[in-house]
Design a protein around this motif. Sequence first.
Motif, PDB file in Angstrom:
ATOM      1  N   CYS A  30     -19.125 -38.712  53.408  1.00 33.99           N
ATOM      2  CA  CYS A  30     -19.156 -40.144  53.146  1.00 33.99           C
ATOM      3  C   CYS A  30     -17.779 -40.735  53.295  1.00 33.99           C
ATOM      4  CB  CYS A  30     -19.680 -40.382  51.736  1.00 33.99           C
ATOM      5  SG  CYS A  30     -19.513 -42.069  51.189  1.00 33.99           S
ATOM      6  N   GLN A  46     -23.545 -47.530  54.636  1.00 36.76           N
ATOM      7  CA  GLN A  46     -24.394 -46.695  53.815  1.00 36.76           C
ATOM      8  C   GLN A  46     -23.903 -45.264  53.851  1.00 36.76           C
ATOM      9  OE1 GLN A  46     -28.072 -47.504  55.614  1.00 36.76           O
ATOM     10  NE2 GLN A  46     -28.320 -49.490  54.625  1.00 36.76           N
ATOM     11  N   CYS A  47     -23.993 -44.671  52.730  1.00 37.53           N
ATOM     12  CA  CYS A  47     -23.463 -43.324  52.612  1.00 37.53           C
ATOM     13  C   CYS A  47     -24.533 -42.414  52.055  1.00 37.53           C
ATOM     14  CB  CYS A  47     -22.280 -43.320  51.659  1.00 37.53           C
ATOM     15  SG  CYS A  47     -20.749 -43.237  52.569  1.00 37.53           S
ATOM     16  N   ASP A  85     -29.388 -42.511  56.321  1.00 39.70           N
ATOM     17  CA  ASP A  85     -28.538 -42.860  55.193  1.00 39.70           C
ATOM     18  C   ASP A  85     -29.352 -43.413  54.042  1.00 39.70           C
ATOM     19  OD1 ASP A  85     -25.621 -44.045  56.978  1.00 39.70           O
ATOM     20  OD2 ASP A  85     -26.440 -42.059  56.591  1.00 39.70           O
ATOM     21  N   MET A  99     -26.332 -38.771  53.332  1.00 40.96           N
ATOM     22  CA  MET A  99     -27.273 -38.435  54.398  1.00 40.96           C
ATOM     23  C   MET A  99     -28.415 -37.623  53.803  1.00 40.96           C
ATOM     24  SD  MET A  99     -25.570 -39.441  57.169  1.00 40.96           S
ATOM     25  CE  MET A  99     -25.924 -38.415  58.622  1.00 40.96           C
ATOM     26  N   PRO A 150     -28.824 -45.806  50.856  1.00 42.11           N
ATOM     27  CA  PRO A 150     -27.849 -46.684  50.204  1.00 42.11           C
ATOM     28  C   PRO A 150     -27.952 -46.611  48.683  1.00 42.11           C
ATOM     29  CG  PRO A 150     -29.719 -47.959  50.953  1.00 42.11           C
ATOM     30  CD  PRO A 150     -29.985 -46.528  51.350  1.00 42.11           C
ATOM     31  N   ARG A 158     -28.199 -43.005  44.537  1.00 46.84           N
ATOM     32  CA  ARG A 158     -28.835 -43.427  45.780  1.00 46.84           C
ATOM     33  C   ARG A 158     -30.216 -42.796  45.824  1.00 46.84           C
ATOM     34  NH1 ARG A 158     -24.581 -44.673  49.275  1.00 46.84           N
ATOM     35  NH2 ARG A 158     -22.552 -44.486  48.247  1.00 46.84           N
ATOM     36  N   ARG A 203     -16.679 -41.083  56.870  1.00 48.49           N
ATOM     37  CA  ARG A 203     -17.318 -42.197  57.548  1.00 48.49           C
ATOM     38  C   ARG A 203     -16.713 -43.526  57.075  1.00 48.49           C
ATOM     39  NH1 ARG A 203     -22.286 -43.088  56.847  1.00 48.49           N
ATOM     40  NH2 ARG A 203     -22.912 -43.460  58.991  1.00 48.49           N
TER      41      ARG A 203
END
Lengths: 488, 488, 488, 488
Positions: free
Chosen positions: A27, D414-415, D423, D417, D425, D444, A30
């Motif tokens: 994260c 958005q982080c 992703d 995976m 959120p 999330r 990114r």
Amino acid sequence: MVILQLSLPTPVNPQTNGAITGLTSTCQKRLSKFHSTLPPRLLITNSHESQYPFSLFHPANEGVAAIVFGDGSESRLYPLTKRRSAGAIPIAANYRLVDAVVSNCINSNINKIYALTQCNSASLNSHLSKAYSGLGLGKEGLVEVIAAYQSTEYEGWFQGAADAVRRCLWVMEEYPVSEFLILPGHHLYKMDYQKIIEAHRNSKADITIAALGASRDQDPGFGFLTVNSENQVLEFRLKSESKPISFVSEETSRKCNDIANCYSSMGIYLINKDTIVKLLREHFPKANDFASEVIPGAISIGMKVQGFIFNEYWEDMRSIEAFYQTNMESTKKANMAFNFFDIESPMYTLPRCLPSTLITDAVITDSVIGGGCILNRCKIKGTVVGMRAKIREGAVIEDSVIMGSDVYQMEDIQCGMNKNGIDIPIGIGEDTQIRKAIVDKNARIGRNVLIINKDNVQEGNNEANGFIISGGIVVVLRSAVVPDGTIV
Amino acid sequence: MVILQLSLPTPVNPQTNGAITGLTSTCQKRLSKFHSTLPPRLLITNSHESQYPFSLFHPANEGVAAIVFGDGSESRLYPLTKRRSAGAIPIAANYRLVDAVVSNCINSNINKIYALTQCNSASLNSHLSKAYSGLGLGKEGLVEVIAAYQSTEYEGWFQGAADAVRRCLWVMEEYPVSEFLILPGHHLYKMDYQKIIEAHRNSKADITIAALGASRDQDPGFGFLTVNSENQVLEFRLKSESKPISFVSEETSRKCNDIANCYSSMGIYLINKDTIVKLLREHFPKANDFASEVIPGAISIGMKVQGFIFNEYWEDMRSIEAFYQTNMESTKKANMAFNFFDIESPMYTLPRCLPSTLITDAVITDSVIGGGCILNRCKIKGTVVGMRAKIREGAVIEDSVIMGSDVYQMEDIQCGMNKNGIDIPIGIGEDTQIRKAIVDKNARIGRNVLIINKDNVQEGNNEANGFIISGGIVVVLRSAVVPDGTIV
Amino acid sequence: MVILQLSLPTPVNPQTNGAITGLTSTCQKRLSKFHSTLPPRLLITNSHESQYPFSLFHPANEGVAAIVFGDGSESRLYPLTKRRSAGAIPIAANYRLVDAVVSNCINSNINKIYALTQCNSASLNSHLSKAYSGLGLGKEGLVEVIAAYQSTEYEGWFQGAADAVRRCLWVMEEYPVSEFLILPGHHLYKMDYQKIIEAHRNSKADITIAALGASRDQDPGFGFLTVNSENQVLEFRLKSESKPISFVSEETSRKCNDIANCYSSMGIYLINKDTIVKLLREHFPKANDFASEVIPGAISIGMKVQGFIFNEYWEDMRSIEAFYQTNMESTKKANMAFNFFDIESPMYTLPRCLPSTLITDAVITDSVIGGGCILNRCKIKGTVVGMRAKIREGAVIEDSVIMGSDVYQMEDIQCGMNKNGIDIPIGIGEDTQIRKAIVDKNARIGRNVLIINKDNVQEGNNEANGFIISGGIVVVLRSAVVPDGTIV
Amino acid sequence: MVILQLSLPTPVNPQTNGAITGLTSTCQKRLSKFHSTLPPRLLITNSHESQYPFSLFHPANEGVAAIVFGDGSESRLYPLTKRRSAGAIPIAANYRLVDAVVSNCINSNINKIYALTQCNSASLNSHLSKAYSGLGLGKEGLVEVIAAYQSTEYEGWFQGAADAVRRCLWVMEEYPVSEFLILPGHHLYKMDYQKIIEAHRNSKADITIAALGASRDQDPGFGFLTVNSENQVLEFRLKSESKPISFVSEETSRKCNDIANCYSSMGIYLINKDTIVKLLREHFPKANDFASEVIPGAISIGMKVQGFIFNEYWEDMRSIEAFYQTNMESTKKANMAFNFFDIESPMYTLPRCLPSTLITDAVITDSVIGGGCILNRCKIKGTVVGMRAKIREGAVIEDSVIMGSDVYQMEDIQCGMNKNGIDIPIGIGEDTQIRKAIVDKNARIGRNVLIINKDNVQEGNNEANGFIISGGIVVVLRSAVVPDGTIV
């Protein structure tokens, strides 16, 4: 006591532990990739919730957060550090030492500062939480103090600067920074950090180390580096009398004999966020110190480490004498090495609401006078007189640092009994003479006292009686009581 | 220009207009009835929304809100009031005049203050909004500034203090107060208002007026009162040379000849909320002034008006000379009439972050020195030296008030050209001598200037050249430029 | 009542009075020359002393200070402006209208804002002094409120926006700015002012006017402009039905027939400091208005005036209906014209400490809910519910704006008596239905009330009973009391 | 990890060491003697210098400083305490647990609070430093945080509450207090501490302990006490299943069998300053805990210890279930045990600047909603929805605590995976159902997730997958990522 001095000369632990790259660090990657291509303003606060849920970055320093260490030089500045961190020591009447580094950040448009503290941190934490208020963007504040804490994972204290950063990374890494600027908090100098940031980014370095010409006095604890013509660090070593430790990059094996290219580290590191996360979590998860472990380790694994040479005034207060000299220089306009009145890079501190200083029939020469003092028929020369200092009739003060008081006293509540049962109030008593001394805060010096280092002692500890002597300078302890007629 | 001085000697308008008692005032009555029987803490903010939606009252002063007038003595203190209200004039280096009254409120645990301003209010409003921050309960703040404003109902300025209160009542009456304490903002004195509140409540008065012994110097604009042995006001009159106006209560017709019971009003009124609402809206809806209209009117309709006699230091700064003398007294510890260092009732003002004062080779006697000054090789005696003052080599200042500067200058940006095309920086120039003068802020005094009132003028206006003389005191105007070699 | 709306269509007074260029303005010129070549950080505060004596400028907007007008559209938004300026009207539950423009400044890194206020300014001044605190650099604050004031030179109110700027110039010009950005404070839009600053500097204009495509709805009071392909303003005229006033620059005499190049002014002007000083003091010393006097005058004397075309959302709230529509749009996520949740350019306002909103058994659809509400068994649809709103059992609210309350009430202190002697508390009563209405703050709506504009009135004034109807929208006044069973 | 819970059941160390009464304590005695006869306002700050050098005490609570412990119940509230102290846990959407105790202090007019912290203190320290700002008197602040620190004398962590107080006494004792009020920081209740202060002073006790009727649920760690008819503590014992420890005062040897007079301690102690100094330094210099060592020790040496019986709501959050139930109760207006809307004793916290909550097409019943949420077409019932929570279309949340987020996200960043590379959120995903769960901050939760404790597990740890189950309640960890389609 572990001091977060960034300089413990302990052996390197170049362990590379397995991939902790889980969701979080993905994260982060990114995020920072995103960050480099997008407009400056980002969105995020971290677990430290703030009043305004947004933070602004300014272009010049976009994405740089400072990490300031409040500790350092604790033992060398004893007894000034008996009850406070080095960063909390009062200097030049109105300031505390850490104000210099924080003001550098403010003047460099860095508006996110983490202060990591551990030793005697009560007054430093209090100062950092209150000072500079209203200077940041949002009440989230310019300075976020992270005091050493226990958790289920780590029950111990911070084991060094690198360990402290590692343990606080979870707090700091949620913030969308691209680089961290690591700063010792007890040095006095003016630097526009925007320049080191620019040099760092231009050279696409992983780490940039600020360094001084090696011929200058320096704090040996931060190590020495040799650079090439592009300022890349070729070699980094900790000076050790008996057996110099030397970390040589693959590129070269030149010794730091070439004095022209050899510099001493200031303990200031600008490190990419990705780099620091990898260094502390993956490559050297047990390293506690930057100078002795993380920096040489980074070179050894081929990271790009640059030097940033700094040629201006820098003072690391590595002794009582150095601290004393710095104060003395602040009283001399002509050769003021560090300009506290500089309007282009002003010093910030706690705003205060003090009465004006009242001077009745005194003669004052070459001195710095703080707010709210009462100076009655005394002679003051070459002296730093701190806030709320009370100097009584007939007193003569020369070449000294009088730190003043945190307190106003009603004369009726005088405290501190001398042998004769007479109270001694805070301040300097009638007809007392002080020369070449440091009088810490709230001290109660009686009448007809002579603090002149009569026997010209160089080093001496008389803490039981309220003072020590260091480098020929008498230091009267905080809240000490010195009875009438005492002669030192 | 209408000055809200509470003192315009205009005729009374004892008009009783019809019942406006509608829903609102019914509500108010019920509220205040409720209030008298319930615990202190109430609930309400008003249209001025605050950060914290609640307000705390402390028992001692429960339900008292202060109304401070920023204007007053404007013409008599000219030119200090050219660009500022009387309340904004700097005094004793670190303070502004209004700080005295606001500090009295703080020290009397009154934490809701409305400041009504109109004349030259820019700097006063700014000061009041920023100073004392963090001293109130909630960010709603200690001080709520209500600047004169236009509305559809009233297009004009405040026509006097009573008119100002009437027009702001809608803001102030939502707050659950039981009494308003009306205070001129330009007087210097220390009073524990809790005592007048206690006396007021004990006597069940409608209005209580603070008053001084009539033998003292006084501001005649506030009127005179005669009291009986229970301190009830029997008679209230405005002194008017030609034709004394006299308002005699029904109870008595004694003249204020009995000097023992005759006092001069300080312009301080403690008035029940219900009373003030009725007086301003019903009984005297066109009255503009308290001293000449509302107070005598209240007596005439039989309200209970009490006197509260105050025998301590009080100074109303009714002339440049009085202002000058007050400053001079602040430099003398022995007979300081108003103690700025008093720890039991401290003075509050804007907290500041200034460098320490640097004194190089100066001789300073009997002076008050503000923060951030630079005093180089000068002689200063019996002088108030304000913040950021810069006094250059060879200057000699005696018995003067140097207000200092709002600004630090870089020497390169010197401004103000004299005849010879040489810039004159802010501050006092080399070898200049100043005696018995007031130098307002940001003035630029050149070299070899003599400001000594050479010809011993008592009154004179030379505003074009940057100064006037009043009572033999030279007043250099704010931002004035005085060329090298000028002799006054 | 003079409204500072920047738009009074009064005739031009192109008087050029003699040189007032004395010391001050010389100084200013030198300062600004200096300014353009030197590093960003300058030194100066002005008569408004601040806690920190220094101010920082950020590169992007170095030297731009904003001047925000709190007044405007007062009469068109009546009765919402009965007790407050247009800028102080609550919008989208948590904000006030002026927050939009101030937030634009913050998000454009402009950290010096002067707010000039005059009409019903009490609550606006209070809001501006408290909100955004801690967002500026130094406690000097982001926003400096300058309320209209009397002085010896000018006894009247501000006579228009240009007059207001002229009279406050002495405060604002000491600050080392290079340009002023003049902004109406009652418009809703997001603009990065850094772009207009960049365009202005690149074109080396004296004045740059932000403008909208003329085909859009617009506030005709700000005038119309025709630009050439370089965006230089060729013609500027005020639309006046009967007799169009037209100011044509020397360069051209084209009419604004070419619709493609004709734009309507937003009343936003970026003006060089030197230019504004000359225009207001020398060229047009009696001009009161920008749109009708100063701007056309500047064109007529050959100054370079540029247009800056803005194509995004802009709403000037020129009617109750427009205000209502804007609020309605804020409840619809899909087509939200103005995004209050935008994280890249967030809205700032007064931070508050409110309880969470408590919703018991309610059905809420397409609504915006402020903090601290209590919503009991009610139905709410397409509605903006402001802070501390209390909506009681059985109430049905649709397509409305409920502004909430400044106050929490203890149920025991209910105020407002209806015919039957039953108190009506603040909020919406049981079983009341409201549709397409605006309920101003602190209103007390009883039980079984119907506010549905039953007779479909378009315009109507029933202020005596607590409401008016404008554009078919019922507006219940601030603090109005609506008895049980009322039907509107 | 040492938790400062005031409750470690370790054996007593009733050591009486020799007189340390030197100058300092003499001074203290004189001060407090002085204190008892003089007017309320005193003079002093301590080593923690403040902006305003003076502090005000209000009559009611004159001389009482509170000492709040931030730690406590850490292990019992895991995983909510994984990264934060118990006091920092969010509750009722807008608050943190410690706000309750601090608000009690504010509402009891106690304006000097020391917060001693050690475990996971980063976010608690941050909250305490920023919240309540402007509520104290002077920027010195209401709350002074003292984080555990190393010094030359003590290298270890605080070893318990008594040890923590002992080590911070040097900071706290300079303040002119007469009593310290020791408070656990993680309990939820409303108490007017002025009542315990009054009872303490009336009974001339050395120590007063607040206690609950023993029949109620209680935290056994604080011990039990039996009192006589004058509320004097006759016996104090720690409940210990196997072997009850019993400390019996000389006066009596009754057992705590008489249920009517037996109470459980709330861990709240009001102790005279002289008493605490003597107890911690002289009598029991090695005692680490109050409940097990200092309090019984004080009784054993004959000190006068009183009980103060408290019969109102009190919740000590000693389990996840208790925490959950407390939140659930806050959503029910009818039987709200702890009234967060109470206007007479309001809750204070960090003022915030959040957008209004946007609710589009949602059905919300019996819920508490924080600021800045975005709730899209979801159903929410009996749920606490924290600040900035984002709940997406089709989600159904029942009987849960959704803590919300510290952060707004741009949807592009958005982080997290999930397996399919999609992703997730921050917030609750589309069509997800949650029942009887606690979702910690920044979690999330993907789409079509079911968090319903399908298998009705009572206790379970699945921390690797981001949740645990405690008392049948699913707790999703802070920042956890729950992939689409997950079923718990």
